[in-house]
Each structure stands twice: as C-alpha cells, then as structure tokens.
Scaffold this motif. Structure first.
Motif, PDB file in Angstrom:
ATOM      1  N   GLY A 177       8.140  -9.246   8.712  1.00  0.00           N
ATOM      2  CA  GLY A 177       9.030  -8.799   9.760  1.00  0.00           C
ATOM      3  C   GLY A 177       8.357  -8.715  11.119  1.00  0.00           C
ATOM      4  O   GLY A 177       7.243  -9.214  11.330  1.00  0.00           O
ATOM      5  N   PRO A 178       9.002  -8.045  12.071  1.00  0.00           N
ATOM      6  CA  PRO A 178       8.490  -7.952  13.442  1.00  0.00           C
ATOM      7  C   PRO A 178       7.376  -6.925  13.573  1.00  0.00           C
ATOM      8  O   PRO A 178       7.035  -6.204  12.631  1.00  0.00           O
ATOM      9  N   THR A 185       5.294  -5.568  10.106  1.00  0.00           N
ATOM     10  CA  THR A 185       6.112  -4.940   9.068  1.00  0.00           C
ATOM     11  C   THR A 185       6.466  -5.958   7.988  1.00  0.00           C
ATOM     12  O   THR A 185       6.432  -7.170   8.209  1.00  0.00           O
ATOM     13  N   TYR A 186       6.817  -5.417   6.821  1.00  0.00           N
ATOM     14  CA  TYR A 186       7.208  -6.237   5.678  1.00  0.00           C
ATOM     15  C   TYR A 186       8.432  -5.604   5.030  1.00  0.00           C
ATOM     16  O   TYR A 186       8.531  -4.382   4.918  1.00  0.00           O
ATOM     17  N   LEU A 187       9.358  -6.456   4.611  1.00  0.00           N
ATOM     18  CA  LEU A 187      10.554  -5.988   3.920  1.00  0.00           C
ATOM     19  C   LEU A 187      10.502  -6.426   2.463  1.00  0.00           C
ATOM     20  O   LEU A 187      10.443  -7.625   2.172  1.00  0.00           O
ATOM     21  N   PHE A 188      10.512  -5.463   1.552  1.00  0.00           N
ATOM     22  CA  PHE A 188      10.710  -5.757   0.135  1.00  0.00           C
ATOM     23  C   PHE A 188      12.194  -5.566  -0.157  1.00  0.00           C
ATOM     24  O   PHE A 188      12.779  -4.531   0.197  1.00  0.00           O
ATOM     25  N   PHE A 278      19.584  -9.055  12.141  1.00  0.00           N
ATOM     26  CA  PHE A 278      18.934  -7.753  12.282  1.00  0.00           C
ATOM     27  C   PHE A 278      17.621  -7.862  13.067  1.00  0.00           C
ATOM     28  O   PHE A 278      17.460  -7.228  14.108  1.00  0.00           O
ATOM     29  N   VAL A 279      16.707  -8.690  12.593  1.00  0.00           N
ATOM     30  CA  VAL A 279      15.398  -8.784  13.235  1.00  0.00           C
ATOM     31  C   VAL A 279      15.523  -9.289  14.661  1.00  0.00           C
ATOM     32  O   VAL A 279      14.767  -8.867  15.546  1.00  0.00           O
ATOM     33  N   VAL A 280      16.499 -10.176  14.921  1.00  0.00           N
ATOM     34  CA  VAL A 280      16.651 -10.742  16.252  1.00  0.00           C
ATOM     35  C   VAL A 280      16.968  -9.677  17.294  1.00  0.00           C
ATOM     36  O   VAL A 280      16.723  -9.863  18.487  1.00  0.00           O
ATOM     37  N   GLU A 281      17.486  -8.530  16.863  1.00  0.00           N
ATOM     38  CA  GLU A 281      17.852  -7.461  17.794  1.00  0.00           C
ATOM     39  C   GLU A 281      16.738  -6.432  17.994  1.00  0.00           C
ATOM     40  O   GLU A 281      16.947  -5.418  18.651  1.00  0.00           O
ATOM     41  N   ILE A 282      15.568  -6.681  17.417  1.00  0.00           N
ATOM     42  CA  ILE A 282      14.451  -5.744  17.538  1.00  0.00           C
ATOM     43  C   ILE A 282      13.446  -6.297  18.541  1.00  0.00           C
ATOM     44  O   ILE A 282      13.049  -7.462  18.459  1.00  0.00           O
ATOM     45  N   MET A 299      13.586   2.360  11.469  1.00  0.00           N
ATOM     46  CA  MET A 299      13.842   0.975  11.075  1.00  0.00           C
ATOM     47  C   MET A 299      14.574   0.915   9.740  1.00  0.00           C
ATOM     48  O   MET A 299      15.540   0.152   9.574  1.00  0.00           O
ATOM     49  N   ASN A 300      14.141   1.721   8.770  1.00  0.00           N
ATOM     50  CA  ASN A 300      14.823   1.738   7.479  1.00  0.00           C
ATOM     51  C   ASN A 300      16.230   2.305   7.597  1.00  0.00           C
ATOM     52  O   ASN A 300      17.148   1.848   6.911  1.00  0.00           O
TER      53      ASN A 300
END
Length: 464
Positions: A177-178, A185-188, A278-282, A299-300
């Motif tokens: 992630g970003p 960051t990492y998303l599981f 989602f990520v594009v808006e961070i 973030m969560n």
C-alpha cells in the motif's frame, strides 16, 4: 438582410432537426434487438453487456462507447414513447451538463491524474449528490488532453472457476500500500470466492504473520470457518503458525504453485479496485494530493467504511449481485468457540528440556516438570505474552512453564506498530471522509452479522 437572417435561422433549425433524427435512429439501431419484449431479463442483460463492451460510430463519425445504464435508459424510453422518445430535443444545441460541473471534473483529474473517469464520477456523486455519465467525463478528459497519465495495464486473469457456495473457499493475499506516517503499509485481505465478499482485512506496517493473524482471526470469529483457504507462497503464508491454526480449526490450507497465479485472479481484481478507489484518495510522500492518514487506526477505519458502504453494496459485474448479499444467502454460518479460536491462534515451538528441568525460548528461561528432563517438548504461547507458556509432551498436556528468567516479553515477530504525527489534509475533496461519514450514519441500521465484533479472548492480550 432580414431575409438572410431568417433563412440562416431556418437552415440551422433544419440541421438541428436532421441531427436529432439521426441521433434517434442511431439509438434505435443499437437497442432494437435488446428491446425485443419476447426476451427474458437474462437474455436482454447479455445483449446489453455485449453492446456496452464494444465501440460504435455515432452520427458525427466519432468512435464512442455506450454504458449499460445508458442503453437500459434508452430501452425504457423506447417502451414508453416509441421512436420519438429516442429523439433528443432539437433545441438542445449545447451540452446539458453545466460547465461548472465539468470544470469540477477536470479539476479532480488535474489534482490526481491517476483517477479514472469512474472514480471521478463517484467522488462527484458523493460530493454533489449526482454526477454526469462516466462516458461524458471520459470524453472531457480526452478532449482536454488530461489522459496523459494512464493506469498500468491490468494483469491477465486466469480461469473461470467459482466455488459452489459461501465459505467453501477463501482466498488470501497481501497488497503493498501507500506510505503512511513515513512507513510503507501492507493490506492482508481474504475474500470469499463464491460471493467476492471481503471476509477479513487489516492494514499494517509489516508483511508478517502477526498482521496476517490480525486479518484472519476476526474473519473466522465473525464469518465462520471456510472449508478451504487458498494462499500464495509468501513468507507470512508459509509460516508454521498458519498451518497449525488451520489444522486446529479443520481448514484445508492450499498454497499456489510458484510462478502460476491461477486461482488468485479474484483477489487480484479486488486489489485493483482497492488501488483505483481507495488508495488513489490517500496522499503519499511523492506529493500526490489526497487525504492525509494520521494513523493505522484511521486507515483501517476508513477502509472498513469503504468496504461496507461501497464495495459490499455494489453489484459485482461477474456475479450480478452485491457481495455481502450473496454471501449471506448461505448463512447462518457456525463460528468457532472463543476458547477454540484462541487455542488455534497460539504459536508453538519445540525445545529440549535441560537436565535441570529448564527450557529456553528467545532468551527467556522457564522451569518445567522435572520428569520432562531430557525430553523434547512443545511450548504453546501467545506471541504478545511470553510470561505464560503451556507445555505439551507427546501430544499431551504437561502443565505450564514457570518463568525463571524473563528478558523478552513478546515474540521477536510480534513487533508493535507505533504511529507518528502527520500534517492534516489541505486540498481537494475528501472522498474517503464522505464515505466514512455515510458509514457512521448507517451504523444504527446495519445488518447484525457481527462482521467486525469479536468476543475478546481473556487469555490473550491485544496487540500493543
């Protein structure tokens, strides 16, 4: 002079009438087969999807794409008013979309060039309550030359397999992630193969077993136990604790063949959706505008709001149903008892007991039953609390290990995540904030499927 003006006005009126008729004929030629009243809804839907998937040449000679929603609206108009309902008003010589609305769409694209037309439409709908058609926004982007930055090409998707029902098969993977708080960051995430529902997720600062457990354990506690879990060969997914947890709960754990991603296409597609919506808006460290995330907790929370209010409620293009609704058709699903879940997610390591009945674990020393001297035993523990260990010998419980010398209170892999301060957002529409506000407003009416409410385990401590 007056005669020339009148004649010119009549010529323009005639041209507008002719163009309106040409547009009506173009629309009719597109929908005539799909509008056949003898077709079933499924047959009509297949025809409309096929029409929306290809390009067409409009009366002006331009190559255009027509969305499914526009085609459905034209079919409805034709049924109500015949061919005349498909002919636009000849007085419509200028675009119906207000120029200030298109200026907002252009500003959103300029603010973040990686936003797609579909994402811009979602942001405008959340901010204004309505938005122009996706194709209208896309034409504006091309017309204004704002499409210089293109999204990366989508990877190939393998296979058309789908599980027979909910909780038959979960697929797990990790997404890079970003940058948040100056750290990557990492998303599981785990999705149900049949419904595409997100059964478990967790953003963290590490791609390790602890963060994986933080995503999987609440999923099992609230969504039930799947028959099979399919993962790749990443270090977190091949750790022995995951195999032990699945074995304790009766889950068959399957790893994909290295170099062959077949079977993970659905979660890869979900990750592309996460990136594009989602990520594009961070906001990130490279100067890209967006919402400044101040902590992993935020973030969560925002991601949960997006999953619940957007992803789970939107009809999936492959299944034709909302992911959460389709998953719930197979319920209710039995969930494991808290004690069984806690036992499954304990870690274990094997050690040999010394002649003085001491055993060592990551720099700590423990006293065990003297009868175990010289034997190889299994130490079962909570990775966040090494002050209490259970001992097993030959698969049987052999009491507890009493702390003799403690220098480490948590497992080396159980690294805490310490947030830091970041500046607050300064520019642009906060799309994720709008989604979060909508999620908060609807919590009172939310379906009680206990998606994110788990029973606390009195024997384990939460992650610090």
């Amino acid at each position: 002079m007056i005669e020339r003006l009148v004649g010119g006005w009549q010529d323009r009126k005639t041209r507008r009438l002719e163009r309106a008729q040409a547009i009506g004929l173009f629309r009719y030629m597109l929908i005539r087969e799909a509008a056949d009243p003898t077709l079933s809804r499924r047959q009509r839907g297949a025809l409309v999807r096929d029409l929306a998937a290809v390009t067409h040449v409009d009366p002006d000679g331009r190559t255009v794409r027509i969305t499914r929603w526009t085609l459905d609206r034209w079919i409805t108009d034709w049924r109500r008013g015949g061919f005349d309902a498909l002919v636009p008003s000849p007085r419509q010589s200028r675009p119906r979309t207000p120029p200030e609305v298109m200026e907002l769409a252009a500003s959103l694209k300029k603010e973040n060039p990686t936003r797609s037309a579909a994402q811009i439409r979602r942001i405008m709908a959340a901010q204004l309550g309505w938005a122009p058609d996706e194709r209208t926004i896309q034409r504006m982007i091309v017309r204004e030359g704002l499409n210089a930055l293109q999204a990366p090409a989508s990877p190939a998707v393998f296979g058309r397999f789908e599980a027979d029902g909910p909780n038959e098969l979960w697929t797990g993977d990790a997404l890079h992630g970003p940058i948040v708080e100056g750290r990557k960051t990492y998303l599981f995430a785990f999705i149900d193969d049949h419904s595409r529902a997100v059964v478990g997720h967790r953003w963290g600062f590490s791609e390790d077993t602890v963060r994986l457990a933080a995503a999987l354990r609440p999923a099992l506690a609230s969504r039930g136990v799947p028959r099979l879990v399919y993962v790749d060969n990443g270090s977190a997914f091949v750790d022995s604790w995951l195999l032990r947890a699945c074995a304790k709960l009766g889950i068959k754990l399957v790893h994909s063949t290295p170099g062959r991603p077949q079977g993970r296409g659905k979660i890869e597609r979900f990750f592309r959706t996460v990136n594009s919506e989602f990520v594009v808006e961070i906001a990130s460290g490279d100067g890209r505008p967006g919402r400044q995330i101040t902590s992993l907790l935020e973030m969560n929370r925002l991601f949960t709001a997006w999953v619940e209010n957007v992803y789970h409620r939107r009809v999936h293009t492959e299944t034709g149903a909302a992911p959460l609704g389709r998953w719930m058709t197979g319920g209710p699903f039995p969930v494991p008892a808290p004690a069984d879940l806690a036992e499954a997610f304990r870690w274990s390591e094997y050690r040999t007991v010394s002649q003085t009945a001491l055993v060592s674990l990551h720099g700590n020393r423990y006293q065990v039953d003297p009868l175990l001297s010289g034997q190889r035993v299994e130490l079962v523990f909570d990775p966040f609390d090494l002050s209490f260990l259970r001992v097993r010998a030959n698969g049987q419980d052999a009491g507890t290990a009493l702390p003799h010398q403690i220098s480490r209170h948590s497992h080396p892999k159980a690294r805490p995540e310490t947030p830091a301060e970041l500046p607050r957002p300064t520019t642009g529409i906060d799309y994720l904030g709008l989604i979060d506000a909508a999620h908060t407003r609807t919590l009172a009416d939310k379906v009680n499927y206990a998606a994110f409410a788990t029973e606390p385990d009195p024997e384990s401590r939460p992650e610090q």
